[in-house]
Design an enzyme around this catalytic site. Structure first.
Site, mmCIF file in Angstrom:
data_model
loop_
_atom_site.group_PDB
_atom_site.id
_atom_site.type_symbol
_atom_site.label_atom_id
_atom_site.label_comp_id
_atom_site.label_asym_id
_atom_site.label_seq_id
_atom_site.Cartn_x
_atom_site.Cartn_y
_atom_site.Cartn_z
ATOM 1 N N GLY A 23 0.879 -1.305 -0.236
ATOM 2 C CA GLY A 23 -0.228 -0.402 0.228
ATOM 3 C C GLY A 23 1.073 1.829 -0.245
ATOM 4 O O GLY A 23 0.371 2.380 0.321
ATOM 5 N N SER A 24 2.184 1.276 -0.643
ATOM 6 C CA SER A 24 3.012 2.292 -0.610
ATOM 7 C C SER A 24 1.896 3.624 -1.801
ATOM 8 O O SER A 24 2.156 4.910 -0.721
ATOM 9 C CB SER A 24 4.304 2.653 -1.108
ATOM 10 O OG SER A 24 4.194 2.018 -2.167
ATOM 11 N N ASN A 25 1.513 2.863 -2.208
ATOM 12 C CA ASN A 25 1.009 4.174 -3.301
ATOM 13 C C ASN A 25 -0.723 5.327 -2.711
ATOM 14 O O ASN A 25 -0.710 5.874 -3.188
ATOM 15 C CB ASN A 25 0.476 3.177 -4.924
ATOM 16 C CG ASN A 25 1.687 3.468 -5.641
ATOM 17 O OD1 ASN A 25 1.755 5.009 -5.759
ATOM 18 N ND2 ASN A 25 2.165 2.309 -5.967
ATOM 19 N N LEU A 96 -5.149 -6.885 -6.604
ATOM 20 C CA LEU A 96 -5.179 -8.088 -8.021
ATOM 21 C C LEU A 96 -6.280 -9.041 -8.404
ATOM 22 O O LEU A 96 -5.036 -9.824 -9.173
ATOM 23 C CB LEU A 96 -3.636 -8.758 -6.718
ATOM 24 C CG LEU A 96 -2.111 -8.800 -6.451
ATOM 25 C CD1 LEU A 96 -1.487 -9.479 -5.941
ATOM 26 C CD2 LEU A 96 -1.406 -7.969 -7.561
ATOM 27 N N ILE A 99 -10.895 -6.170 -12.226
ATOM 28 C CA ILE A 99 -12.782 -5.836 -11.570
ATOM 29 C C ILE A 99 -13.940 -6.140 -12.339
ATOM 30 O O ILE A 99 -13.855 -6.412 -13.751
ATOM 31 C CB ILE A 99 -12.300 -4.563 -11.810
ATOM 32 C CG1 ILE A 99 -11.553 -3.825 -11.549
ATOM 33 C CG2 ILE A 99 -13.606 -3.776 -11.943
ATOM 34 C CD1 ILE A 99 -11.263 -3.891 -9.668
ATOM 35 N N ASN A 113 -5.708 2.505 -12.811
ATOM 36 C CA ASN A 113 -5.325 1.563 -12.228
ATOM 37 C C ASN A 113 -4.025 2.482 -12.592
ATOM 38 O O ASN A 113 -3.598 2.431 -14.247
ATOM 39 C CB ASN A 113 -5.088 0.177 -12.996
ATOM 40 C CG ASN A 113 -4.258 -1.049 -12.585
ATOM 41 O OD1 ASN A 113 -4.217 -1.301 -11.436
ATOM 42 N ND2 ASN A 113 -3.571 -1.825 -13.389
ATOM 43 N N HIS A 115 0.056 0.488 -14.014
ATOM 44 C CA HIS A 115 1.278 -0.439 -13.592
ATOM 45 C C HIS A 115 1.983 -0.221 -13.916
ATOM 46 O O HIS A 115 2.552 0.336 -14.378
ATOM 47 C CB HIS A 115 0.618 -0.946 -14.739
ATOM 48 C CG HIS A 115 0.985 -2.303 -15.833
ATOM 49 N ND1 HIS A 115 0.579 -3.991 -14.757
ATOM 50 C CD2 HIS A 115 2.103 -2.605 -16.488
ATOM 51 C CE1 HIS A 115 1.574 -5.193 -15.235
ATOM 52 N NE2 HIS A 115 1.850 -4.510 -16.528
ATOM 53 N N ASP A 156 -4.825 -4.453 -18.378
ATOM 54 C CA ASP A 156 -3.839 -3.811 -18.470
ATOM 55 C C ASP A 156 -4.401 -3.605 -19.801
ATOM 56 O O ASP A 156 -3.964 -3.241 -20.213
ATOM 57 C CB ASP A 156 -2.817 -4.479 -17.780
ATOM 58 C CG ASP A 156 -3.032 -5.319 -16.642
ATOM 59 O OD1 ASP A 156 -2.420 -4.439 -15.887
ATOM 60 O OD2 ASP A 156 -1.493 -6.040 -16.235
ATOM 61 N N GLU A 185 6.025 6.333 -9.376
ATOM 62 C CA GLU A 185 4.305 5.873 -8.953
ATOM 63 C C GLU A 185 4.338 6.667 -8.483
ATOM 64 O O GLU A 185 3.284 7.325 -8.631
ATOM 65 C CB GLU A 185 4.487 4.647 -8.498
ATOM 66 C CG GLU A 185 4.676 3.306 -9.486
ATOM 67 C CD GLU A 185 3.982 1.710 -9.365
ATOM 68 O OE1 GLU A 185 3.646 1.239 -10.452
ATOM 69 O OE2 GLU A 185 4.788 1.755 -8.300
HETATM 70 C C1 GRF Z 1 2.972 -1.155 -8.208
HETATM 71 O O1 GRF Z 1 4.151 -0.864 -8.363
HETATM 72 C C2 GRF Z 1 1.831 -1.068 -9.273
HETATM 73 O O2 GRF Z 1 2.532 -0.488 -10.190
HETATM 74 C C3 GRF Z 1 1.628 -2.441 -9.595
HETATM 75 O O3 GRF Z 1 1.313 -2.885 -7.753
HETATM 76 C C4 GRF Z 1 2.409 -2.316 -6.966
HETATM 77 C C5 GRF Z 1 1.890 -1.460 -5.265
HETATM 78 O O4 GRF Z 1 2.601 -1.222 -4.997
HETATM 79 N N1 GRF Z 1 0.026 -2.792 -9.853
HETATM 80 P P1 GRF Z 1 1.801 -1.371 -3.289
HETATM 81 O O5 GRF Z 1 1.299 -1.930 -2.710
HETATM 82 O O6 GRF Z 1 1.435 0.254 -3.603
HETATM 83 O O7 GRF Z 1 4.349 -0.491 -2.157
#
Ligand code: GRF
Length: 199
Positions: A23-25, A96, A99, A113, A115, A156, A185
């Site tokens: 969940g870093s994003n 993962l 949808i 999304n 990618h 994708d 990202e």
């Molecule tokens: C990211 O690299 C994103 O592009 C992919 O999954 C990863 C998720 O990373 N779809 P995080 O959980 O947000 O760290």
């Protein structure tokens, strides 16, 4: 089937972030909108009860929802919970599962999304996480990058909103490349989410 009202995106936006992993994003997006006047991260959705993103939700005081396969794919796709939280935009951040069409129909052009490669290359079923970076390195690509796109009913595949690149260096391991891509990202995804909301 429940169809959500078409709430204009330039008014009050309630975002649900769907994530399966660390969940870093999600964290960067939560931070970006923390003090925003018209955008709220209203719900974190995960298919994994032990996903790191759920701890981030807890620390941020954001409600979370753990979903199970049967209801997501063959039931109402949790539309009643999304509706109850007045969600009008969905951000996938390392989610993962595919949808289901019930959600795509309910949120037309309102699910995006990210990618970790330059689509249309290195996308599709099974292309996630280190598999993507391994394939890029094995193909001796000189550059990789990120793609932010609308979600349709194929993996994708939906219309591309944004791409940017980074080099693949000669001795890169998949982890090296993943780290470089994560930096891209984190820099771009929150801003692109905001641009999408502004139309
Ligand atoms: C990211 O690299 C994103 O592009 C992919 O999954 C990863 C998720 O990373 N779809 P995080 O959980 O947000 O760290």
């Amino acid at each position: 089937m429940l169809i959500l009202k078409n709430v204009p995106l330039n008014h009050k936006n309630n975002i649900a972030i769907f994530a399966s992993g660390a969940g870093s994003n999600a964290k960067k997006i939560i931070e970006h909108f923390k003090k925003h006047s018209s955008v709220t991260i209203a719900l974190i959705v995960s298919n994994k009860a032990d996903a790191g993103v759920l701890q981030i939700a807890k620390e941020s005081g954001i409600p979370s929802l753990i979903i199970e396969k049967e209801r997501f794919f063959r039931g109402d796709a949790y539309l009643s919970e999304l509706n109850a939280a007045q969600i009008n935009f969905i951000v996938l951040a390392g989610f993962l599962w595919k949808i289901p069409s019930a959600l795509i129909v309910a949120y037309p052009n309102k699910i995006i999304n990210i990618h970790p490669a330059l689509l249309p290359k290195y996308g599709g079923k099974g292309m996630y996480g280190h598999f993507v970076h391994e394939a890029v390195i094995d193909s001796k690509e000189k550059e990789s990058g990120i793609t932010i796109h609308y979600v349709d009913d194929k993996y994708d595949h939906g219309n591309i909103i944004f791409q940017t690149t980074c080099p693949v260096l000669p001795n890169d391991t998949p982890d090296d490349l993943a780290n470089r891509i994560h930096i891209l990202e984190h820099e771009h995804y929150p801003k692109i989410v905001e641009q999408c909301l502004q139309g």
